[in-house]
Design a protein around this motif. Structure first.
Motif, short mmCIF file in Angstrom:
data_model
loop_
_atom_site.label_atom_id
_atom_site.label_comp_id
_atom_site.label_asym_id
_atom_site.label_seq_id
_atom_site.Cartn_x
_atom_site.Cartn_y
_atom_site.Cartn_z
N TYR A 138 0.86 -1.18 0.00
CA TYR A 138 0.00 0.00 0.00
C TYR A 138 0.90 1.24 0.00
O TYR A 138 2.09 1.16 0.32
CB TYR A 138 -0.95 0.01 1.21
N GLY A 207 1.23 -4.34 3.60
CA GLY A 207 0.13 -4.00 4.50
C GLY A 207 -0.64 -5.24 4.91
O GLY A 207 -0.33 -6.36 4.51
N ARG A 209 -4.82 -6.77 5.93
CA ARG A 209 -6.25 -6.54 5.85
C ARG A 209 -6.84 -6.60 7.26
O ARG A 209 -6.52 -7.48 8.05
CB ARG A 209 -6.92 -7.59 4.96
N THR A 210 -7.71 -5.65 7.52
CA THR A 210 -8.36 -5.57 8.82
C THR A 210 -9.85 -5.31 8.61
O THR A 210 -10.22 -4.52 7.73
CB THR A 210 -7.76 -4.44 9.67
N VAL A 239 -10.56 -3.08 5.44
CA VAL A 239 -9.59 -2.07 5.01
C VAL A 239 -8.23 -2.72 4.84
O VAL A 239 -7.94 -3.78 5.42
CB VAL A 239 -9.50 -0.90 6.02
N GLY A 241 -4.04 -1.70 4.87
CA GLY A 241 -3.08 -0.67 5.21
C GLY A 241 -2.15 -1.14 6.30
O GLY A 241 -1.95 -2.35 6.50
N GLN A 243 -0.49 -2.19 9.86
CA GLN A 243 -1.03 -3.02 10.94
C GLN A 243 -1.36 -2.20 12.17
O GLN A 243 -2.30 -2.52 12.91
CB GLN A 243 -0.02 -4.12 11.29
N LEU A 247 -7.48 0.62 13.49
CA LEU A 247 -8.62 1.50 13.24
C LEU A 247 -9.81 1.04 14.06
O LEU A 247 -10.00 -0.15 14.32
CB LEU A 247 -8.98 1.50 11.75
N VAL A 275 -12.27 6.37 4.53
CA VAL A 275 -11.28 5.88 5.48
C VAL A 275 -10.09 6.83 5.48
O VAL A 275 -9.79 7.48 4.48
CB VAL A 275 -10.81 4.45 5.12
N SER A 277 -6.28 8.20 5.32
CA SER A 277 -5.06 7.80 4.61
C SER A 277 -4.04 7.28 5.63
O SER A 277 -3.97 7.79 6.76
CB SER A 277 -4.50 9.00 3.86
N TRP A 279 -4.92 4.10 4.71
CA TRP A 279 -5.76 2.91 4.55
C TRP A 279 -6.64 3.02 3.31
O TRP A 279 -7.00 4.12 2.87
CB TRP A 279 -6.64 2.71 5.78
#
Length: 295
Positions: A138, A207, A209-210, A239, A241, A243, A247, A275, A277, A279
């Motif tokens: 990312y 990055g 994924r969350t 999202v 981005g 770790q 968020l 979202v 930045s 992310w």
């Protein structure tokens, strides 16, 4: 010796009238005056212009010279906004501004430098990206060097000058940090830049994924006294981005637009997610919801 035919005769011409101009010739010095004609570029302002010579000598018969009230030169500034050199021809004029004949100017013409009022301001440069880097990367940061440049130009044209945006950078498929040289656009006509290029460094890092759960849906465009019912009051957003930091639902915003939806009507509306930045939102649990405007 000229041989003439035998029948030819010779004669001596007689001058009956001779016109003599007995008017005295005089010189008179004038401080030259410059007249500017036309409309300059928007925002342009002339600085002090000097004729380049202290005086112009007008020479001719005294009766003509005495009619001269000034020596003027015309300069066209149509669409001008930066310093230029003009070839000015001097003209002797009478009290009404009409050219006086029978006299001569010395010098007859001059090269005149026409300067414009200049100022310099500091203007930041901004860069943006589009596209998605190769997985699992990312865009972590976008840096511009120089961050600020000096823009020099007409004073009024540089008032409230906005940051200069460089052309967007395509990061599609990018797998490593990259530095790209961009040409800096000129923000206003006739301006000069302290640098014509800028280096933009796009940093990409791996990055994760969350899933951010239970992001409440906000209604946009509602009437002052309107009441609405949604088929879902919240969404889960996936999202991508860094770790950390993690968020939360408060860091995101999900919304639907209901403007124009009259009481008693219903429609299916797309959920828009914002979202922070750097992310990037990848998916939403409910991308479309039913919206009903209550009577």
């Amino acid at each position: 010796m000229i041989n003439l035919p035998t029948h030819a005769t010779t004669y001596t011409p007689q001058v009956k009238h001779v016109t003599l101009d007995l008017r005295p010739v005089i010189d008179r010095a004038f401080k030259p005056t410059l007249h500017f004609q036309g409309t300059m570029s928007i925002g342009a302002q002339l600085a002090r212009v000097h004729a380049g010579i202290p005086q112009v000598i007008v020479r001719g018969p005294d009766v003509n010279v005495r009619r001269v009230r000034a020596v003027v030169g015309n300069i066209s500034v149509v669409n001008r906004g930066s310093t230029f050199v003009a070839h000015v021809t001097w003209a002797p004029v009478n009290q009404q501004g009409a050219t006086v004949g029978g006299v001569k100017c010395s010098p007859a013409s001059t090269l005149v430098t026409v300067p414009f009022r200049q100022t310099s301001v500091s203007v930041p440069l901004v860069a943006s990206t589009f596209g998605i880097p190769a997985s699992p990367y990312y865009v972590a940061s976008v840096q511009v060097l120089p961050r600020v440049i000096q823009v020099t130009g007409a004073s009024s044209a540089l008032v409230n000058l906005s940051p200069i945006a460089l052309s967007p950078i395509n990061v599609t498929g990018l797998q490593q940090t990259s530095t790209i040289t961009k040409t800096i656009p000129i923000p206003v006509a006739g301006a000069h830049l302290s640098s014509v290029t800028a280096n933009v460094t796009v940093t990409v890092v791996p990055g994760v994924r969350t899933v951010v759960q239970h992001v409440p849906i906000v209604i946009r465009g509602a009437t002052p006294h309107g009441h609405y019912k949604l088929s879902a009051g919240w969404v889960d957003v996936t999202v991508f981005g860094p770790q950390s930091p993690a968020l939360t639902a408060q860091d995101l915003e999900a919304s639907v637009q209901v403007q124009g939806l009259a009481a008693g009507q219903s429609s299916r509306e797309t959920v828009t997610v914002s979202v922070p930045s750097p992310w990037v939102a990848q998916s939403v649990s409910h991308s479309v919801v039913n919206v009903q405007a209550l009577p």
